[in-house]
Design a protein around this motif. Sequence first.
Motif, PDB file in Angstrom:
ATOM      1  N   LEU A  48       0.855  -1.189   0.000  1.00 59.29           N
ATOM      2  CA  LEU A  48       0.000   0.000   0.000  1.00 59.29           C
ATOM      3  C   LEU A  48       0.892   1.241   0.000  1.00 59.29           C
ATOM      4  N   THR A  49       0.706   2.095  -1.003  1.00 59.99           N
ATOM      5  CA  THR A  49       1.527   3.307  -1.129  1.00 59.99           C
ATOM      6  C   THR A  49       0.612   4.524  -1.249  1.00 59.99           C
ATOM      7  N   GLU A 105       5.623   5.712   3.872  1.00 62.41           N
ATOM      8  CA  GLU A 105       5.098   7.008   3.394  1.00 62.41           C
ATOM      9  C   GLU A 105       3.605   7.161   3.691  1.00 62.41           C
ATOM     10  N   VAL A 106       2.905   6.058   3.942  1.00 62.06           N
ATOM     11  CA  VAL A 106       1.463   6.116   4.236  1.00 62.06           C
ATOM     12  C   VAL A 106       1.200   6.518   5.697  1.00 62.06           C
ATOM     13  N   ASP A 107       2.227   6.366   6.553  1.00 59.75           N
ATOM     14  CA  ASP A 107       2.016   6.562   7.992  1.00 59.75           C
ATOM     15  C   ASP A 107       1.483   7.950   8.328  1.00 59.75           C
ATOM     16  N   ARG A 115      -5.628   9.014   6.990  1.00 59.59           N
ATOM     17  CA  ARG A 115      -6.454   7.802   6.952  1.00 59.59           C
ATOM     18  C   ARG A 115      -5.770   6.611   7.629  1.00 59.59           C
ATOM     19  N   ALA A 116      -4.481   6.745   7.927  1.00 63.25           N
ATOM     20  CA  ALA A 116      -3.742   5.639   8.564  1.00 63.25           C
ATOM     21  C   ALA A 116      -4.055   5.611  10.054  1.00 63.25           C
ATOM     22  N   CYS A 117      -4.610   4.520  10.538  1.00 56.76           N
ATOM     23  CA  CYS A 117      -5.042   4.436  11.943  1.00 56.76           C
ATOM     24  C   CYS A 117      -4.273   3.404  12.753  1.00 56.76           C
ATOM     25  N   TYR A 118      -3.266   2.742  12.149  1.00 57.84           N
ATOM     26  CA  TYR A 118      -2.728   1.546  12.796  1.00 57.84           C
ATOM     27  C   TYR A 118      -1.929   1.815  14.063  1.00 57.84           C
ATOM     28  N   PHE A 119      -1.346   2.990  14.222  1.00 55.28           N
ATOM     29  CA  PHE A 119      -0.654   3.229  15.496  1.00 55.28           C
ATOM     30  C   PHE A 119      -1.636   3.670  16.583  1.00 55.28           C
ATOM     31  N   LYS A 120      -2.706   4.382  16.169  1.00 53.36           N
ATOM     32  CA  LYS A 120      -3.777   4.664  17.138  1.00 53.36           C
ATOM     33  C   LYS A 120      -4.397   3.350  17.605  1.00 53.36           C
TER      34      LYS A 120
END
Length: 304
Positions: free
Chosen positions: A246-247, A273-275, A279-284
């Motif tokens: 995913l980019t 680069e997506v971090d 829309r990136a929620c994975y660390f939350k």
Amino acid sequence: MKNLIDIRDMSVEEIDQLIHTAIDIIENKEKYSKKCKGKTLATLFFEPSTRTRLSFEAAMFELGGNVLGFHDAGTSSTAKGESVSDTIRTVCCYSDIIAMRHPKEGAPLVASQKASVPIINAGDGGHNHPTQTLTDLLTIKMEKNSFNNMTVGFCGDLKFGRTVHSLINALMRYENLHFVLISPQELRIPEYLRSEMEANKNITFEEVSDLNDAISKLDILYMTRVQRERFFNEADYIRLKDSYNLTKKTLLNAKEDLKILHPLPRVNEISAEVDDDPRACYFKQTLYGKYIRMALIMKLLKIE
Ligand code: CP
């Protein structure tokens, strides 16, 4: 509910209540700081982990409780041939609740049949990971405020990815969901799960292999890594490991309010680069894992 082995051990109402408690913990942390004073959590990890073990331990510390356990079965008497049942009976003498990860499917269930304290399945082989699912549901609640009327994409290793299996089981109980199952042919969901989905009236689903074709219709994208440790041979893993990446370019066609989840760890399936994309929620999502586990520990210890 005495143990949490499978997400289906919890009713939809119990999950809603647990999420409600987790949100109250987020908003009123101090209120919970002594709830587990005098209680001990054992974390028995027969398989590697960063998030699950440490978030359980952080959860118990933030509730004012104690933690003991092992993160490498090779340093425990398992290395001398002790059975899971005997290990569990022993650890029950020293703890009030046990979170356990094991490479064998069903090991936490066996443990729960021998235990005198609540057992939490912290991941069993390629089978289930119910506390990751609770984490995922809290994330969806915080980010979308609903579990109904959405198109959810699951992308990557849908065969061995236990987090996908548990989350599908949980979401099948909500309404009007469409699943887009994105994987190489060899890594499609297990047959038993496909049969359950076909029989379920709440959801529809499709199986595809191209993330680029699917991305524009998704409200949630649940990315997963290819599970190297579950492959029977290294050559197959090497052939399939980079099936998805995913980019920023992939996201050009995505909805503005898409939410990207990943249970982590990631390998190459999401570019760094997506971090920074909103829309990136994975660390939350990783942080929410601590709060939902605080709520779960209290529930299983019957602490109000
Ligand atoms: N999500 C998850 O289970 O991560 P760990 O393997 O680091 O615990």
